[in-house]
Design a protein around this motif. Structure first.
Motif, mmCIF file in Angstrom:
data_model
loop_
_atom_site.group_PDB
_atom_site.id
_atom_site.type_symbol
_atom_site.label_atom_id
_atom_site.label_comp_id
_atom_site.label_asym_id
_atom_site.label_seq_id
_atom_site.Cartn_x
_atom_site.Cartn_y
_atom_site.Cartn_z
ATOM 1 N N ALA A 1 0.827 -1.206 0.000
ATOM 2 C CA ALA A 1 0.000 0.000 0.000
ATOM 3 C C ALA A 1 0.867 1.264 0.000
ATOM 4 N N ILE A 2 1.923 1.250 0.827
ATOM 5 C CA ILE A 2 2.796 2.427 0.877
ATOM 6 C C ILE A 2 3.584 2.564 -0.424
ATOM 7 N N THR A 3 4.054 1.428 -0.979
ATOM 8 C CA THR A 3 4.756 1.473 -2.262
ATOM 9 C C THR A 3 3.852 2.042 -3.354
ATOM 10 N N LEU A 4 2.596 1.596 -3.345
ATOM 11 C CA LEU A 4 1.645 2.111 -4.327
ATOM 12 C C LEU A 4 1.424 3.612 -4.131
ATOM 13 N N ARG A 5 1.382 4.023 -2.872
ATOM 14 C CA ARG A 5 1.217 5.454 -2.616
ATOM 15 C C ARG A 5 2.430 6.234 -3.135
ATOM 16 N N PHE A 6 3.632 5.679 -2.908
ATOM 17 C CA PHE A 6 4.837 6.318 -3.452
ATOM 18 C C PHE A 6 4.747 6.439 -4.972
ATOM 19 N N GLU A 7 4.322 5.336 -5.612
ATOM 20 C CA GLU A 7 4.229 5.350 -7.067
ATOM 21 C C GLU A 7 3.204 6.379 -7.536
ATOM 22 N N ASN A 8 2.079 6.460 -6.815
ATOM 23 C CA ASN A 8 1.063 7.448 -7.194
ATOM 24 C C ASN A 8 1.580 8.870 -7.027
ATOM 25 N N VAL A 9 2.295 9.088 -5.908
ATOM 26 C CA VAL A 9 2.855 10.430 -5.689
ATOM 27 C C VAL A 9 3.863 10.768 -6.778
ATOM 28 N N GLU A 10 4.714 9.769 -7.097
ATOM 29 C CA GLU A 10 5.700 10.006 -8.149
ATOM 30 C C GLU A 10 5.019 10.231 -9.496
ATOM 31 N N LEU A 11 3.941 9.457 -9.736
ATOM 32 C CA LEU A 11 3.212 9.628 -10.991
ATOM 33 C C LEU A 11 2.570 11.005 -11.064
ATOM 34 N N ILE A 12 1.976 11.430 -9.942
ATOM 35 C CA ILE A 12 1.367 12.756 -9.913
ATOM 36 C C ILE A 12 2.422 13.838 -10.116
ATOM 37 N N GLU A 13 3.570 13.670 -9.468
ATOM 38 C CA GLU A 13 4.632 14.657 -9.609
ATOM 39 C C GLU A 13 5.167 14.682 -11.043
ATOM 40 N N ARG A 14 5.328 13.474 -11.611
ATOM 41 C CA ARG A 14 5.794 13.420 -12.995
ATOM 42 C C ARG A 14 4.768 14.031 -13.940
ATOM 43 N N LEU A 15 3.485 13.745 -13.634
ATOM 44 C CA LEU A 15 2.423 14.336 -14.452
ATOM 45 C C LEU A 15 2.408 15.849 -14.307
ATOM 46 N N ARG A 16 2.634 16.322 -13.070
ATOM 47 C CA ARG A 16 2.676 17.767 -12.863
ATOM 48 C C ARG A 16 3.840 18.390 -13.631
ATOM 49 N N GLN A 17 4.996 17.712 -13.555
ATOM 50 C CA GLN A 17 6.159 18.227 -14.276
ATOM 51 C C GLN A 17 5.920 18.219 -15.786
ATOM 52 N N GLU A 18 5.328 17.114 -16.280
ATOM 53 C CA GLU A 18 5.068 17.037 -17.708
ATOM 54 C C GLU A 18 4.022 18.064 -18.128
ATOM 55 N N THR A 19 3.018 18.283 -17.247
ATOM 56 C CA THR A 19 2.014 19.304 -17.549
ATOM 57 C C THR A 19 2.650 20.680 -17.589
ATOM 58 N N THR A 20 3.506 20.937 -16.594
ATOM 59 C CA THR A 20 4.216 22.224 -16.581
ATOM 60 C C THR A 20 5.079 22.376 -17.821
ATOM 61 N N TYR A 21 5.770 21.281 -18.192
ATOM 62 C CA TYR A 21 6.609 21.329 -19.392
ATOM 63 C C TYR A 21 5.761 21.537 -20.639
ATOM 64 N N ALA A 22 4.617 20.812 -20.688
ATOM 65 C CA ALA A 22 3.737 20.965 -21.851
ATOM 66 C C ALA A 22 3.176 22.380 -21.941
ATOM 67 N N GLN A 23 2.816 22.937 -20.777
ATOM 68 C CA GLN A 23 2.314 24.312 -20.782
ATOM 69 C C GLN A 23 3.393 25.283 -21.233
ATOM 70 N N ALA A 24 4.620 25.035 -20.742
ATOM 71 C CA ALA A 24 5.723 25.901 -21.168
ATOM 72 C C ALA A 24 5.963 25.763 -22.674
ATOM 73 N N GLN A 25 5.895 24.516 -23.169
ATOM 74 C CA GLN A 25 6.082 24.305 -24.597
ATOM 75 C C GLN A 25 4.958 24.957 -25.392
ATOM 76 N N ARG A 26 3.718 24.844 -24.866
ATOM 77 C CA ARG A 26 2.583 25.452 -25.567
ATOM 78 C C ARG A 26 2.730 26.977 -25.596
ATOM 79 N N GLN A 27 3.135 27.536 -24.443
ATOM 80 C CA GLN A 27 3.337 28.988 -24.414
ATOM 81 C C GLN A 27 4.456 29.403 -25.364
ATOM 82 N N ALA A 28 5.527 28.588 -25.382
ATOM 83 C CA ALA A 28 6.622 28.904 -26.304
ATOM 84 C C ALA A 28 6.158 28.811 -27.750
ATOM 85 N N ALA A 29 5.327 27.775 -28.031
ATOM 86 C CA ALA A 29 4.808 27.632 -29.393
ATOM 87 C C ALA A 29 3.899 28.794 -29.756
ATOM 88 N N GLU A 30 3.050 29.207 -28.777
ATOM 89 C CA GLU A 30 2.162 30.339 -29.043
ATOM 90 C C GLU A 30 2.966 31.617 -29.267
#
Length: 604
Positions: free
Chosen positions: A193-222
């Protein structure tokens, strides 16, 4: 999966498991203390009370100390480097706690009644069971607790020398084995359960980073897209100025007496000018779509005259490449904007000719239940399925890495799709590499009667340079406002050749000064003037001075979407540079005619 204790376990996992164990211990303090007091109160022997009471104090003290340690670690946190060492401390603390609880057997068994002995064994068994759930997150701690608890109980039962107690000891061993198995499973569940929670947190953080990167890329493209649009607008404007002036001077030369070689040179110069103007007009069409100033004027009309017109204009291009160009006669009557539909079809046919090397191009129309399918077939190179969407992007071309200008700018299909979308006519593509392509445009059907009534309205601005200058413009005083001296000179020569009286100004203030001395009958102003002023402002100022009915034309070389919207919203008739003399002449006549009709009082 085996539980790795303690050397191979992840330090982060060990810390979280320790936090879970501490929370369990803290929540069990009060129940354990109350149970110890109940046991002391029930089994208190007046003849020898102190051992039992000391046991009760030891149990409560052990639980309080464990709870204090837990609170300290929860508040301060456990450094990752201390995680494994803390596991050893928990093993020691819980081993002591197990020995203290097991000490109840030494204090009471052999001296209490049968009922008291049953109570003692039940308490010890219950404590072992409850500790399994609270200590299992750190499995070695529970093992230490259970071993010490049962060791104390078993050693006491062994000393009593009673077979019944021996059997009870064997049952205790079996019970302990069952608890160990359950505790191991519980520990594994907690770890997962704790390992799964770690993975979820890491996934959320990675998703947040990728979202931030995608937003930055979108802004750069715009931002890049905005910069591209601004660059194209600025480059287009700066190119249009000299090409516009060149067209004016070529028009003046065309009305001069020229020798045969001079006339031939002029024809070649006009052809070169026309090619440059067409490229700039392509950029303008794309910018108008981006600006959202394309307003379809839908009406019913027969499609055949349009197909015939395009065949006359574009078939020579196909002939020059050895291609067969054919359009099938149709009785289709559609509801659309004829000018915009012509531009869509022109881009589709030009694109087909450009990318076809052998075979031909076929334009036809098929009737469906409530609509028509206008199709452009070619036997060209074809388009891979992976490129069916990309080819409609601006500046995207297949097989033109060297950017051969003879293959255009890569805007034709983007313009066709944008205009088709503005008209509400779905545009689709079917293609096979090496076999050719077909573009299909869905057109709403209209009645034949409406089409015949509207057919007479089919007209276009003259595109040639050789046209008759009538007397409608004779002695009309025209005020030209433009901050480019070359354009002003070209306009002055052109208008003077048309028997106009021409004044020129480079600013609003100069135009107002001239108008007060010689009021103009028509104003032609460039849209972009110096000092961030506009031609719309100049015309408004002149109309405020001379009257709202003053005829006016705006001429612009801007392709910036924002500027196009501003010019469009001004309400003044608009021409786009480079303007051919024929277009200028016809539009001047139209503006003067409209002003005269507005000034004529209605007949009563």
């Amino acid at each position: 999966m085996p539980v790795a204790w303690p050397s191979r376990a992840n330090p982060r996992l060990l810390v979280e498991l320790q936090y879970l164990l501490h929370r369990h211990i803290i929540s069990s303090v009060i129940p354990a203390a109350l149970l110890a007091l109940l046991v002391v109160w029930t089994l208190d022997d007046a003849s020898n009370p102190w051992p039992l009471r000391l046991w009760g104090v030891a149990v409560i003290a052990s639980k309080l100390f464990s709870a204090w340690v837990g609170r300290q670690q929860l508040r301060r946190g456990v450094p990752l480097e201390d995680a494994r060492r803390n596991v050893l401390w928990l093993i020691v603390l819980n081993a002591i706690d197990g020995a203290v609880w097991g000490g109840l057997a030494w204090v009471t068994l052999g001296s209490s009644t049968l009922t008291g002995s049953i109570l003692v064994v039940s308490v010890i068994g219950g404590i072992a069971g409850s500790s399994m759930s609270s200590l299992s997150p750190v499995f070695p701690a529970f093992v230490a607790f259970l071993v010490c608890l049962l060791a104390a109980l078993a050693s006491k039962l062994w000393t009593l020398g009673d077979p019944a107690y021996d059997a009870l000891g064997v049952a205790g061993v079996l019970y302990a084995a069952s608890l160990l198995g359950q505790s191991r499973n519980s520990a594994e569940a907690a770890r997962q359960a704790i390992t799964l929670r770690f993975e979820n947190v890491e996934l959320i953080e990675r998703l947040r980073q990728e979202t931030t990167y995608a937003q930055a890329q979108r802004q750069a493209a715009e931002q890049a897209n905005v910069a591209k649009s601004r660059f194209l607008a600025a480059a287009s404007h700066d190119l249009r100025q000299p090409i516009h002036a060149q067209g004016l001077f070529l028009g003046v030369l065309g009305r001069s007496a020229l020798s045969g070689p001079q006339a031939e040179a002029l024809a070649n110069a006009r052809a070169t000018w026309q090619a440059s103007a067409e490229m700039l007009d392509t950029l303008l069409d794309f910018s108008r779509i981006e600006a959202g100033v394309v307003e379809p004027q839908r009406r019913a009309f027969a499609l055949q005259p349009l197909l015939h017109k395009l065949e006359l204009e574009l078939a020579p291009q196909a002939d020059a490449k050895g291609l067969v160009y054919r359009s099938i006669d149709t009785e289709a009557v559609v509801n659309s904007d004829p000018s915009l539909l012509e531009l869509v079809l022109r881009n589709l046919v030009s694109n087909a000719i450009r990318y076809t090397e052998q075979g031909g191009v076929l334009v036809g129309c098929r009737r469906r239940t409530d609509h028509w399918l206008l199709e452009v077939w070619d036997t060209g190179v074809g388009i891979p399925a992976s490129q069916h969407q990309a080819i409609f992007l601006e500046f995207h071309q297949l097989g033109n890495a060297e950017r051969d200008r003879r293959k255009g700018l890569g805007l034709g299909l983007a313009i066709a799709q944008g205009l088709a979308r503005a008209l509400g006519h779905p545009l689709s593509l079917a293609s096979r590499p090496g076999q050719g392509s077909v573009f299909r445009l869905t057109l709403p059907q209209a009645s034949a009667a409406l089409g015949m009534a509207a057919e007479d309205g089919w007209a276009a601005l003259p595109e040639g340079e050789d046209f008759e200058v009538d007397t409608a413009l004779n002695n009309v005083r025209v005020l030209v406002i433009d901050d480019d001296e070359t354009v002003r000179a070209g306009m002055r020569q052109m208008l003077t050749g048309w028997a106009c009286l021409c004044d020129t100004a480079e600013s609003i203030e100069e135009a107002l000064a001239l108008a007060r001395v010689r009021p103009p009958g028509l104003v032609i102003s460039d849209y972009r003037l110096r000092g961030h002023r506009t031609g719309a402002e100049a015309i408004a100022a002149l109309r405020a001075e001379l009257g709202d009915t003053l005829p006016a034309l705006l001429v612009t070389g801007d392709t910036d979407p924002a500027r196009l919207r501003e010019a469009h919203d001004s309400g003044v008739a608009l021409l786009h540079k480079p303007v051919s003399p024929a277009q200028l002449h016809q539009r001047m006549q139209g503006v003067l005619r409209a002003a005269a009709q507005a000034a004529t009082p209605p007949v009563t």
